[in-house]
Write an enzyme that holds these catalytic residues in place. Sequence first.
Site, PDB file in Angstrom:
ATOM      1  N   HIS A  46       0.959  -0.863  -0.043  1.00  0.00           N
ATOM      2  CA  HIS A  46       0.016  -0.030   0.043  1.00  0.00           C
ATOM      3  C   HIS A  46       1.121   1.161   0.112  1.00  0.00           C
ATOM      4  CE1 HIS A  46      -3.012   2.734   2.460  1.00  0.00           C
ATOM      5  NE2 HIS A  46      -3.133   3.001   1.090  1.00  0.00           N
ATOM      6  N   GLU A  73      -2.393  -1.817  -3.492  1.00  0.00           N
ATOM      7  CA  GLU A  73      -3.488  -0.753  -2.648  1.00  0.00           C
ATOM      8  C   GLU A  73      -2.925   0.227  -2.565  1.00  0.00           C
ATOM      9  OE1 GLU A  73      -4.694  -3.919   1.130  1.00  0.00           O
ATOM     10  OE2 GLU A  73      -2.890  -2.478   1.696  1.00  0.00           O
ATOM     11  N   HIS A 194      -7.520  -7.861   7.061  1.00  0.00           N
ATOM     12  CA  HIS A 194      -7.144  -6.473   8.072  1.00  0.00           C
ATOM     13  C   HIS A 194      -7.201  -6.724   9.458  1.00  0.00           C
ATOM     14  CE1 HIS A 194      -6.539  -2.596   8.972  1.00  0.00           C
ATOM     15  NE2 HIS A 194      -6.858  -2.611   9.816  1.00  0.00           N
TER      16      HIS A 194
END
Length: 248
Positions: A46, A73, A194
Amino acid sequence: MNKELLLGVNIDHIATIRQARGTRYPDPVQAAMDAEEAGADGITLHMREDLRHIQARDVRLIKQVLQTRMNLELAVTEAMLDFAEEILPEHACLVPEKREELTTEGGLDILTHRNVVERAVRRLQLMGSEVSLFIDPDKEQIRAAVDVGAPVIELHTGCYADATSEEKQHYELQRIKEAAEFAASLNLVVNAGHGLHYHNVKPIAAIRELNELNIGHAIIARALFCGLKEAVRHMRQLMQEARLYVND
């Protein structure tokens, strides 16, 4: 025979350690290669707008050396979409982003930002990327994902992971199960991630509709004590064990 559950290893926190001192080590590129060698099916990273961990250089180099696939991401902004257009990741996952948050706090609100998300999905698809939307396990958000043309969703498992009681964790697990079943019924590919770690991953991995789990912090933390390759192998083993008990 049960479908294999894929593991995407998020290497952001290798870069977090590096950025804490502004050094050239530890190297996320080496981490990506080691994770692949240990059995990761893909590498997730990310690049946040504030560049708190992953840097543009990391993404460029990792894209060149990966033998599997990159899952990039990114926030729904012009700057990040421009960068994706340069990198051309195999997979791109649109996520919400706030500068003040320690980590991603929830799913993308497609209902509120439908037009912006839809344009981003189309742009990424024109680049040749498979697009995923990181959303809460909510049926309305899932329907909205279909409406904007995303073929893949990633269910946010943070509320499950952060639950402070068995009752709350069970409730959140049921939400994820029902969301995965609903999304699969709409022909979406369903991923999840997550907050997953070695002590809570099995109930999630046992959800038959899930295609892939993206896990990072727990693997990097375990790697401090046993090495990255062993940490990846152990997570894969737990996921595979969970799938053994899933009925066809």
